[in-house]
Design an enzyme around this catalytic site. Structure first.
Site, PDB file in Angstrom:
ATOM      1  N   CYS A  40     -26.695 -82.178   8.098  1.00 38.32           N
ATOM      2  CA  CYS A  40     -26.019 -81.994   6.814  1.00 38.32           C
ATOM      3  C   CYS A  40     -25.159 -83.185   6.400  1.00 38.32           C
ATOM      4  O   CYS A  40     -24.722 -83.254   5.246  1.00 38.32           O
ATOM      5  CB  CYS A  40     -25.170 -80.725   6.849  1.00 38.32           C
ATOM      6  SG  CYS A  40     -26.138 -79.221   7.117  1.00 38.32           S
ATOM      7  N   ASN A  58     -27.118 -73.443   1.791  1.00 41.29           N
ATOM      8  CA  ASN A  58     -26.901 -74.728   2.458  1.00 41.29           C
ATOM      9  C   ASN A  58     -28.240 -75.454   2.507  1.00 41.29           C
ATOM     10  O   ASN A  58     -29.141 -75.061   3.245  1.00 41.29           O
ATOM     11  CB  ASN A  58     -26.358 -74.490   3.864  1.00 41.29           C
ATOM     12  CG  ASN A  58     -26.124 -75.775   4.638  1.00 41.29           C
ATOM     13  OD1 ASN A  58     -26.553 -76.855   4.242  1.00 41.29           O
ATOM     14  ND2 ASN A  58     -25.445 -75.669   5.769  1.00 41.29           N
ATOM     15  N   HIS A 104     -20.414 -81.210   0.925  1.00 42.63           N
ATOM     16  CA  HIS A 104     -21.476 -80.472   1.598  1.00 42.63           C
ATOM     17  C   HIS A 104     -21.301 -78.981   1.353  1.00 42.63           C
ATOM     18  O   HIS A 104     -20.210 -78.431   1.482  1.00 42.63           O
ATOM     19  CB  HIS A 104     -21.439 -80.764   3.094  1.00 42.63           C
ATOM     20  CG  HIS A 104     -22.320 -79.853   3.888  1.00 42.63           C
ATOM     21  ND1 HIS A 104     -23.635 -79.625   3.552  1.00 42.63           N
ATOM     22  CD2 HIS A 104     -22.073 -79.074   4.980  1.00 42.63           C
ATOM     23  CE1 HIS A 104     -24.163 -78.765   4.412  1.00 42.63           C
ATOM     24  NE2 HIS A 104     -23.244 -78.412   5.275  1.00 42.63           N
TER      25      HIS A 104
END
Length: 333
Positions: free
Chosen positions: A114, A283, A253
């Site tokens: 990520c 996500n 993020h």
């Protein structure tokens, strides 16, 4: 160091929308619990006939068109994906071949999870320091739905599939990338076995190999993310000579909508300046911060003269943040 700036940002999403209610058909939880704990209502999953490569190419082509440049104008191509369709050949080389990008400066980032977008942009910025190079294409694409266990509530509820791309170009010294901060500390709280480990049935960094799916200790993530990333953002702002109220928008993020808001409060940022895409996309891993940058641009918070901050943390752990002063509006569809 010659600064660079984002000229355009684009998204490519699978058609399939997966609601919390659909997920709960195979999970021991409820739609209400998922939304209460994560702020996520739905996400996108690749269909049976979809793949990460096509999503990446779609987003890359859009970004080039929005920036007003041709494939032949791309000097640097950096591609980030923890879930490419193939470990070999390179996803970057495939994108270059499909779009007609001739640059030999192709980098694939595959293990930064990520945090990939920050490291991809940093890498592209460094490569653009070579004399004669002007434009970099950064592509971040994930198909994380295919590596989460169908009955694993810890991971399945969070992740979605998406691709995002951005064009970065050199700019005048008074604008562009003003500052950045990068950091790391080892942890296996989030891990996934490689094909070599699976083939040889060996232990993975101290853990017994029991699944080929993504594994995550959510308690560790919940402790690390809201600690590491706000500190990184503070370092980046200090280096840029800026303060939180100076920032037009934060592209962070999207671990979950709740996590984004927690980090925003820790940083001291007004929530209306912090883009949230996790509520409808989940996500999306490497693509995540660029989905937030895309939303900032759509919302008018990425215009000429604006200061914006991009930040991410991922498995490893790796984290980083960047502060840009925009010499022009970011082009967005």
């Amino acid at each position: 160091m010659t600064p660079v700036h984002p000229r355009s940002v684009s998204l490519a999403l699978p058609d399939r929308v997966v609601t919390n209610a659909e997920l709960c058909e195979g999970l021991d939880t409820t739609p209400e619990w998922i939304e209460e704990k994560t702020g996520i209502r739905e996400r996108r999953f690749l269909g049976d006939n979809d793949n990460v490569t096509d999503l990446a190419i779609e987003s890359a082509g859009k970004a080039l068109a929005l920036a007003g440049i041709e494939a032949r104008d791309v000097d640097v191509l950096v591609v980030a994906s923890t879930t490419p369709d193939w470990l070999m050949p390179s996803l970057g080389v495939i994108i270059a071949d499909r779009l007609g990008i001739a640059s030999p400066r192709i980098v694939d980032i595959t293990q930064h999870a990520c945090a990939s977008s920050v490291y991809a942009i940093y890498t592209a910025s460094c490569l653009l320091q070579e004399p004669g190079l002007e434009n970099a294409l950064v592509v971040c694409a994930e198909g994380i739905s295919r590596v989460t266990g169908p009955d694993d509530r810890t991971t399945r509820i969070f992740f979605g599939d998406a691709a995002a791309a951005a064009v970065f170009s050199k700019t005048e010294p008074s604008a562009g990338l003003l500052s950045y901060d990068l950091g790391n500390t080892f942890s296996d709280a989030v891990h996934m076995a490689s094909p070599s480990q699976l083939c040889h049935e060996r232990a993975v960094i101290g853990r017994e190999l029991h699944s080929h799916y993504l594994q995550m200790d959510g308690r560790v993530v919940l402790r690390e993310a809201p600690t590491r990333l706000p500190k990184s953002i503070a370092e980046t702002l200090a280096a840029a000579g800026a303060e939180v109220p100076d920032i037009s928008g934060f592209a962070l993020h999207q671990a979950s909508a709740m996590m984004v808001r927690l980090i925003a409060r820790t940083v001291g940022a007004d929530l209306d300046r912090v883009a949230v895409t996790a509520d409808t996309l989940g996500n999306t891993g490497a693509a995540s911060p660029l989905t937030a940058l895309h939303k900032l641009a759509l919302d008018g918070r990425a215009r000429q003269g604006d200061l914006i901050v991009l930040g991410a943390i991922g498995a490893g752990f790796l984290w980083g943040s960047m502060c840009f002063k925009l010499p022009y509006d970011i082009s967005v569809e």
